[in-house]
Every structure is written in structure tokens, then in C-alpha cells.
Design an enzyme around this catalytic site. Structure first.
Site, PDB file in Angstrom:
ATOM      1  N   GLU A 128       0.946  -0.975   0.303  1.00  0.00           N
ATOM      2  CA  GLU A 128       0.192   0.071   0.506  1.00  0.00           C
ATOM      3  C   GLU A 128       0.834   1.633   0.109  1.00  0.00           C
ATOM      4  OE1 GLU A 128      -2.806  -0.179   3.454  1.00  0.00           O
ATOM      5  OE2 GLU A 128      -3.648  -2.144   1.993  1.00  0.00           O
ATOM      6  N   GLN A 276      44.026 -11.892 -18.488  1.00  0.00           N
ATOM      7  CA  GLN A 276      43.656 -12.184 -17.033  1.00  0.00           C
ATOM      8  C   GLN A 276      42.802 -11.850 -16.162  1.00  0.00           C
ATOM      9  OE1 GLN A 276      47.220 -13.751 -14.989  1.00  0.00           O
ATOM     10  NE2 GLN A 276      47.614 -15.538 -16.152  1.00  0.00           N
ATOM     11  N   GLU A 361       9.150  -8.540  -3.443  1.00  0.00           N
ATOM     12  CA  GLU A 361       9.182  -9.501  -2.610  1.00  0.00           C
ATOM     13  C   GLU A 361      10.231  -9.081  -1.206  1.00  0.00           C
ATOM     14  OE1 GLU A 361       7.011 -10.316  -5.011  1.00  0.00           O
ATOM     15  OE2 GLU A 361       6.154 -12.496  -3.223  1.00  0.00           O
TER      16      GLU A 361
HETATM   17  C1  LIG Z   1       8.079  -3.209  -9.909  1.00  0.00           C
HETATM   18  C2  LIG Z   1       7.235  -3.157  -8.809  1.00  0.00           C
HETATM   19  C3  LIG Z   1       6.642  -4.564  -8.705  1.00  0.00           C
HETATM   20  C4  LIG Z   1       5.864  -5.009  -7.906  1.00  0.00           C
HETATM   21  N1  LIG Z   1       5.031  -5.963  -7.631  1.00  0.00           N
HETATM   22  C5  LIG Z   1       4.181  -5.889  -6.231  1.00  0.00           C
HETATM   23  C6  LIG Z   1       3.079  -6.917  -6.292  1.00  0.00           C
HETATM   24  O1  LIG Z   1       3.114  -7.679  -7.313  1.00  0.00           O
HETATM   25  N2  LIG Z   1       2.315  -6.550  -5.512  1.00  0.00           N
HETATM   26  C7  LIG Z   1       2.734  -6.380  -4.541  1.00  0.00           C
HETATM   27  O2  LIG Z   1       2.125  -5.897  -3.538  1.00  0.00           O
HETATM   28  N3  LIG Z   1       3.288  -5.231  -4.246  1.00  0.00           N
HETATM   29  C8  LIG Z   1       4.102  -4.810  -5.044  1.00  0.00           C
HETATM   30  N4  LIG Z   1       5.632  -4.599  -5.418  1.00  0.00           N
HETATM   31  C9  LIG Z   1       6.191  -3.485  -4.080  1.00  0.00           C
HETATM   32  C10 LIG Z   1       7.008  -3.909  -3.563  1.00  0.00           C
HETATM   33  O3  LIG Z   1       6.777  -5.215  -2.788  1.00  0.00           O
HETATM   34  C11 LIG Z   1       7.602  -2.663  -2.567  1.00  0.00           C
HETATM   35  O4  LIG Z   1       7.447  -1.543  -2.842  1.00  0.00           O
HETATM   36  C12 LIG Z   1       8.944  -3.462  -1.581  1.00  0.00           C
HETATM   37  O5  LIG Z   1       8.387  -4.576  -1.070  1.00  0.00           O
HETATM   38  C13 LIG Z   1       9.209  -1.964  -0.128  1.00  0.00           C
HETATM   39  O6  LIG Z   1       8.560  -1.207  -0.097  1.00  0.00           O
HETATM   40  P1  LIG Z   1       8.521  -0.168  -0.244  1.00  0.00           P
HETATM   41  O7  LIG Z   1       8.613   0.313  -1.568  1.00  0.00           O
HETATM   42  O8  LIG Z   1       7.374   0.097   0.620  1.00  0.00           O
HETATM   43  O9  LIG Z   1       9.721   0.655   0.219  1.00  0.00           O
HETATM   44  P2  LIG Z   1       9.654   1.062   2.155  1.00  0.00           P
HETATM   45  O10 LIG Z   1       9.538  -0.469   2.718  1.00  0.00           O
HETATM   46  O11 LIG Z   1       9.377   2.638   2.087  1.00  0.00           O
HETATM   47  O12 LIG Z   1      11.275   0.475   2.583  1.00  0.00           O
HETATM   48  C14 LIG Z   1      12.284   1.805   1.534  1.00  0.00           C
HETATM   49  C15 LIG Z   1      13.534   1.868   2.171  1.00  0.00           C
HETATM   50  O13 LIG Z   1      14.086   2.248   3.369  1.00  0.00           O
HETATM   51  C16 LIG Z   1      14.847   0.655   3.860  1.00  0.00           C
HETATM   52  N5  LIG Z   1      14.008   0.474   5.053  1.00  0.00           N
HETATM   53  C17 LIG Z   1      12.657  -0.024   5.113  1.00  0.00           C
HETATM   54  N6  LIG Z   1      12.386  -1.033   5.796  1.00  0.00           N
HETATM   55  C18 LIG Z   1      13.586  -1.204   6.888  1.00  0.00           C
HETATM   56  C19 LIG Z   1      13.243  -1.453   8.010  1.00  0.00           C
HETATM   57  N7  LIG Z   1      12.976  -2.623   8.570  1.00  0.00           N
HETATM   58  N8  LIG Z   1      15.390  -2.056   8.184  1.00  0.00           N
HETATM   59  C20 LIG Z   1      16.152  -1.446   7.303  1.00  0.00           C
HETATM   60  N9  LIG Z   1      15.669  -0.641   6.568  1.00  0.00           N
HETATM   61  C21 LIG Z   1      14.315  -0.453   5.967  1.00  0.00           C
HETATM   62  C22 LIG Z   1      14.947  -0.143   3.105  1.00  0.00           C
HETATM   63  O14 LIG Z   1      16.160  -0.188   2.471  1.00  0.00           O
HETATM   64  C23 LIG Z   1      14.008  -0.589   1.889  1.00  0.00           C
HETATM   65  O15 LIG Z   1      14.739  -0.273   0.203  1.00  0.00           O
HETATM   66  C24 LIG Z   1       5.952  -3.780  -6.961  1.00  0.00           C
HETATM   67  C25 LIG Z   1       6.847  -3.232  -6.591  1.00  0.00           C
HETATM   68  C26 LIG Z   1       7.533  -2.946  -7.154  1.00  0.00           C
HETATM   69  C27 LIG Z   1       8.371  -1.682  -7.611  1.00  0.00           C
END
Ligand SMILES: Cc1cc2nc3c(=O)[nH]c(=O)nc-3n(C[C@H](O)[C@H](O)[C@H](O)COP(=O)(O)OP(=O)(O)OC[C@H]3O[C@@H](n4cnc5c(N)ncnc54)[C@H](O)[C@@H]3O)c2cc1C
Length: 382
Positions: A128, A276, A361
């Protein structure tokens, strides 16, 4: 196409068949899916002919009952030539398998049986706007009414969004409970956002999916509407191994391209492969690919055997294979020199495609947290 559990030789026969299919039917379109940001319809047709979609489903739902290792090999071979095609199949599985595992007979007859022909596209809707890494802090709500459920909320970055027939949605059913729901593309109140413009996997459509008083019938709750947390935690162990397979395939594809290019290109009167320093790079790349493969396949065995270590091993495999994919594709571009920076060579696309495997993921920082917790728990330490 295959038996449920195969011996080593059969897995290799399975891989060879897929490699031929991918080379003939997927690879020729990969650059166009990327440059035109076009959904890989031709790949979907190829999956249909080979019955690839049904690989991940049990026989009692009309599937082939393929184990996790065979699914990973399929995504690896697709990812080797086209990360977009690999992702498309993976997300169809990620959306539909929870319905097959936990849905009622009525829902499985409605969704899973027809999907086995290979025409159905699906999405999994977890993330979300305010919650990616903090997945279980989600706000989308599902309210029970006399004649079914009403969903309200917004999902972000949903793969396959603009092409899916079915959306599997994680939503809050109570203050502390989550449920999984199957929403059809024609359900009223389902609103699709604009397609995102991305760095890589450009053929795969990514968009918001919003639910505005979206009404669905009662049987579309998947299994127990209070067990969504457990269903998705289990599912993520499996899907992290699948993404490991996609990442490993991208890394293998980049290594193969680098070997080919450095065997043909000449500098100082010799092919690059005679230097190499070039050989050392190829050795490091190949070692990362093989180490990733060994770790990933042991994670697959742990999932297939129901081992208590499966979750941590899947996180390790996703972490290692995706970091390796980024490193190997970057080195492959370097070994191509100026050519590697041009869209004329596939390594340019592979490097852009590799990046997302470290993010979705569960970002790799989250994988490290899961692994470290497992290690401390095992040691009985804090
Ligand atoms: C092309 C694409 C396809 C996707 N497909 C799907 C889908 O089909 N279904 C779905 O549900 N989701 C999907 N996603 C979502 C994806 O799984 C999330 O973007 C991802 O889990 C990260 O969440 P966020 O973007 O909110 O990043 P955030 O949670 O805001 O995190 C940003 C950064 O903060 C840091 N961070 C966050 N939490 C912590 C912590 N606890 N400790 C240390 N560092 C932390 C990390 O460096 C992280 O990369 C997709 C995303 C993209 C870009």
C-alpha cells in the site's frame, strides 16, 4: 509435462526443454517488450502451449503438481532471456496459488480450474502507499455484510495490474486480523491506476489498484477471513524462492552474454577472453551464479519438505541471488565496454532488470532481518 518429484536427470531434461522454448519463443521478443513497454502476450501464448501455468497447481485442481524446484527452474530459464516474461508467470502463480491452497471448492471451480488452460492473468495485492516493508500495517479494509464483503483501500505497485482477470487482495477484517479476498476485474468498485514508468521489467505493467466500496460475494473470501497473515507469511516463503529463481536466471543470462562477447571481441591482437583480468571477472561471476544456485535449490528442498528452516533459507536465497544478479549484470556491462551501455546488447536491459529483484518480495534489508532473527532464535540468544 512432468512428474511431481523428479530425479536429477529429469530436472535437467525439463530445463533443456524450457531453454529451447525460451530461446525460440521468448528471447526474440525480449528487447521489444522492454523498448515498447508492452505486456508479453507472445510469452503468455508460449506458456499456454507448454502448459506452464498449471505447473504450480495440484492435480486435484487440474494442475501438474510440480514441486518448488521445478517452478524455480522454469522461472530461471525464462529470466535468463527475459525478466519480464519470468515475472509475468511468477505473479500469475503468486495470485492464484493461495486460492488453490485455501479457497473453497466453489471458488476453486470458479477461478483455478479455468485458469489451468493458461488464459488467466492474476495479481497479488499486498503493498500500500504507506506500507511496503511494514506490510502488516496495511489499511485496506474488508467489511462483512449480509450478502458478502465490501472492500475499501488502495494497493500500490501491483504487477500485471492492467492485464489481470483476478486480484488476490490482503485486507484488514478486524483490528488484529487480516483476510485474503479474490476480486474479479469486472467487480464494481475496482479502479485501476495509470501504468508506472519504470527502470526495468518494462513489459510488466505496474499500477495502483483501488477498491471503492468494491462488493464481492461471500465465497470470494479465500479460506478463513481471519487467517490472511498466516496464509501470506507462508506464501512469501515460496514467492521469495521464486524471485530467487528469476534473479538467478538474469545473472546466468548476463554471464552467458559476457562469455560470448569476450570470446569474440579482440583488443591488442587477442580476444578479450585471453586477458587474465577478464578471466578473473568471469570466474567470480560464475562462482556467484553457482553458489546462488546451490543455496536456492536447498531452499526449494526445504520448502518442499516442510522444513522449519525453509523461511530463512528462502530469504537467504532471495538475498544472495538478487545481490549476485546486480553484481554479475554490472560486470557483464563492464566486460562489453561501450557496447554494454547501448540498448543493442541485452546486458544493458539485464542490468536494469536485475535491480528490482533486490527490492520486491521484501527489500533485501528485510530479508537480512528475517535471517538474523532465525540465527539468533536457533542459538537461543537475543
Ligand atoms: C516494479 C515493482 C513491482 C511490484 N510488484 C508488487 C506486486 O505485484 N504486489 C505487491 O503487493 N507489491 C509489489 N511491489 C511492491 C514491493 O514489494 C515494495 O516496493 C517493497 O516491498 C518495498 O516497499 P516500499 O516500496 O514501500 O519501500 P519502503 O518500505 O518504504 O522501504 C524503503 C527503503 O527503506 C529501507 N528500510 C525499510 N524498512 C527497513 C527496516 N526495517 N530496516 C532497514 N531498512 C529498512 C530499505 O532500504 C528500503 O529499500 C512491487 C514494487 C515494484 C517497484
Amino acid at each position: 509435462m512432468m512428474d511431481k518429484m523428479m530425479d536429477r536427470e529429469s530436472y535437467e531434461t525439463f530445463r533443456d526443454g524450457l531453454r529451447r522454448l525460451a530461446g525460440a519463443r521468448i528471447e526474440p521478443n525480449a528487447a521489444r517488450f522492454d523498448s515498447e513497454a508492452r505486456f508479453p502476450e507472445e510469452s503468455l501464448h508460449a506458456f499456454k502451449e507448454l502448459g506452464l501455468v498449471s505447473l504450480a497447481f495440484p492435480e486435484n485442481d487440474g494442475g501438474q503438481g510440480g514441486d518448488v524446484l521445478s517452478q524455480v527452474i522454469a522461472l530461471e530459464e525464462l529470466g535468463r532471456v527475459c525478466a519480464t516474461s519470468s515475472l509475468t508467470l511468477m505473479v500469475i502463480w503468486a495470485g492464484l496459488v493461495p486460492i488453490s491452497k485455501h479457497g473453497s471448492q466453489k471458488l476453486r471451480d470458479e477461478v483455478i480450474r479455468p485458469a489451468m488452460s493458461g488464459d488467466t492473468v492474476a495479481s497479488i495485492c499486498l503493498t500500500e502507499p504507506a506500507g511496503g516493508s511494514n506490510l502488516f500495517g496495511l489499511k485496506t479494509k474488508a467489511e462483512k455484510q449480509a450478502d458478502g464483503w465490501v472492500l475499501n483501500g488502495q494497493k500500490r505497485y501491483i504487477t500485471n495490474a492492467t492485464r489481470s482477470d483476478w486480484y488476490t487482495v490482503l485486507a484488514r477484517t478486524g483490528e488484529k486480523t487480516l483476510g485474503l479476498f479474490a476480486v474479479h476485474k469486472d467487480d464494481s468498485g475496482l479502479v485501476l491506476g495509470a501504468r508506472e514508468k519504470k527502470m526495468g521489467i518494462k513489459g510488466s505493467p505496474t499500477a495502483d489498484v483501488t477498491f471503492e466500496n468494491c462488493r464481492i460475494p461471500a465465497h470470494r473470501a479465500i479460506g478463513d477471513p481471519n487467517q490472511g497473515h498466516r496464509y501470506i507469511t507462508d506464501s512469501l516463503t515460496w514467492t521469495r524462492a521464486l524471485i530467487g529463481g528469476q534473479a538467478l536466471g538474469i545473472a546466468q543470462g548476463a554471464l552467458d552474454q559476457a562469455v560470448k562477447y569476450t570470446s569474440e571481441r579482440e583488443q591488442f591482437g587477442e580476444t578479450l577472453s585471453r586477458f587474465q583480468m577478464v578471466r578473473a571477472k568471469i570466474a567470480d561471476m560464475a562462482t556467484k551464479v553457482e553458489a546462488g544456485r546451490a543455496l536456492l535449490y536447498s531452499a526449494c528442498a526445504a520448502i518442499d519438505n516442510g522444513s522449519a528452516d525453509a523461511r530463512a533459507l528462502a530469504s537467504m536465497a532471495k538475498l544472495f541471488c538478487s545481490d549476485s544478479a546486480m553484481e554479475v549484470t554490472t560486470e557483464a556491462v563492464q566486460l562489453h565496454g561501450g557496447s554494454g551501455y547501448l540498448a543493442d546488447f541485452p546486458v544493458e536491459r539485464m542490468m536494469r532488470d536485475a535491480k528490482i529483484t533486490q527490492i520486491y518480495e521484501g527489500v533485501n534489508e528485510i530479508q537480512r532481518l528475517i535471517i538474523a532473527k532465525h540465527v539468533y532464535d536457533r542459538a537461543g540468544a537475543r
